[in-house]
Motif scaffolding. Structure first.
Motif, PDB file in Angstrom:
ATOM      1  N   ALA A   1       0.837  -1.204   0.000  1.00 50.04           N
ATOM      2  CA  ALA A   1       0.000   0.000   0.000  1.00 50.04           C
ATOM      3  C   ALA A   1       0.869   1.250   0.000  1.00 50.04           C
ATOM      4  CB  ALA A   1      -0.931   0.002   1.198  1.00 50.04           C
ATOM      5  N   CYS A   2       0.460   2.246  -0.769  1.00 51.75           N
ATOM      6  CA  CYS A   2       1.215   3.492  -0.840  1.00 51.75           C
ATOM      7  C   CYS A   2       0.291   4.609  -1.310  1.00 51.75           C
ATOM      8  CB  CYS A   2       2.399   3.351  -1.808  1.00 51.75           C
ATOM      9  SG  CYS A   2       1.899   3.094  -3.534  1.00 51.75           S
ATOM     10  N   LYS A   3       0.839   5.798  -1.385  1.00 51.46           N
ATOM     11  CA  LYS A   3       0.145   6.940  -1.969  1.00 51.46           C
ATOM     12  C   LYS A   3       0.744   7.238  -3.335  1.00 51.46           C
ATOM     13  CE  LYS A   3      -2.708   8.339   1.350  1.00 51.46           C
ATOM     14  NZ  LYS A   3      -4.174   8.422   1.137  1.00 51.46           N
ATOM     15  N   THR A   4      -0.107   7.579  -4.301  1.00 53.30           N
ATOM     16  CA  THR A   4       0.399   7.998  -5.599  1.00 53.30           C
ATOM     17  C   THR A   4       0.913   9.435  -5.511  1.00 53.30           C
ATOM     18  OG1 THR A   4      -1.680   8.956  -6.391  1.00 53.30           O
ATOM     19  CG2 THR A   4      -1.380   6.562  -6.674  1.00 53.30           C
ATOM     20  N   ARG A   5       1.517   9.894  -6.573  1.00 53.15           N
ATOM     21  CA  ARG A   5       2.027  11.268  -6.567  1.00 53.15           C
ATOM     22  C   ARG A   5       0.892  12.285  -6.487  1.00 53.15           C
ATOM     23  NH1 ARG A   5       3.968   9.611 -11.499  1.00 53.15           N
ATOM     24  NH2 ARG A   5       6.085   9.912 -10.723  1.00 53.15           N
ATOM     25  N   ASN A   6      -0.338  11.835  -6.788  1.00 50.18           N
ATOM     26  CA  ASN A   6      -1.501  12.711  -6.671  1.00 50.18           C
ATOM     27  C   ASN A   6      -2.150  12.626  -5.298  1.00 50.18           C
ATOM     28  OD1 ASN A   6      -1.301  13.610  -9.373  1.00 50.18           O
ATOM     29  ND2 ASN A   6      -2.375  11.770 -10.087  1.00 50.18           N
TER      30      ASN A   6
END
Length: 239
Positions: free
Chosen positions: A173-178
């Protein structure tokens, strides 16, 4: 025994747009003659006869299949190939999924794995490691390479999908650049391989969605080619 690994790009082949030009994937709509020419060029480039290249019919599952001889057609319904036969090259085809190349230089046991979101979630890499062990590999001697794939900054998914994959593949799980919910499948597989006791883990940092020299299904749509990640044990090479 030396473990050889090769990852192709989309450059230098015979296919016409939108498969330009070094497409190695069948069943994507490319001209069969161009595909055959590309496969011949790959074999020549790695110094093996074309019949020493083994392909698979990838289905986004968790089956790992042991092969002990050349195959005239892709191995059916599997997402990981394992062999202990020297100079038998195993290939995984991708265009955003993670190609995983695994090799034990002492035993010469190698594996090529197609680990997309679904396959990684259900444990295809774990299945490959188990099959390698059964073929004579030792997990603490295996060296892994995680090839080019859609990176976490680009791979946006719904929050529910992210949470589901994270439950099965912790670390993905991660965050996108947006700032939206994303998946970094390579990060999750790195954690999984490390927890299994794999000796060394390398990562090709290229993102298929960002790098134009690579094929990307998410960027270009269904009419695009596939790059190949290939591994084999060279009995004449030095470690």
């Amino acid at each position: 025994m030396r473990i050889r690994r090769v990852i192709t790009t989309r450059e230098g082949g015979h296919s016409q747009p939108p498969f330009d030009s070094f497409n190695l994937g069948g069943k994507v709509g490319d001209d069969p003659a161009a595909l055959a020419a590309n496969q011949r060029k790959l074999a020549e480039g790695i110094g093996l006869d074309q019949d020493r290249l083994v392909w698979m019919e990838q289905i986004h599952g968790r089956t790992a299949t042991r092969v002990e001889a050349p195959h005239s057609a892709p191995v059916e319904a599997t997402d990981a190939l394992v062999t202990a036969v020297p100079n038998l090259a195993l290939a995984a085809l991708v265009a955003d999924c993670v190609p995983v190349l695994l090799g034990d230089p002492d035993s010469g046991v190698v594996s090529a794995v197609h680990a997309g979101r679904v396959g990684a979630r259900v444990g295809v890499v774990v299945a490959a490691l188990k099959t390698m062990h059964q073929a004579g590999a030792r997990i603490d001697r295996i060296e892994a390479l995680l090839g080019p794939a859609a990176c976490g900054q680009c791979y946006e998914v719904p929050p529910e999908m992210q949470a589901d994959v994270e439950r099965h593949l912790p670390g993905s799980a991660c965050k996108t650049r947006n700032g939206t919910s994303g998946l970094d499948i390579r990060a999750g597989l790195w954690e999984q391989l490390a927890a299994a006791g794999v000796a060394g883990i390398g990562v090709d940092p290229r993102c298929t969605m960002e790098s134009r020299e690579l094929f990307s299904h998410r960027r270009d749509g269904p009419r695009t080619g596939r790059l190949a990640a290939v591994i084999w044990a060279d009995p004449e090479g030095q470690q």
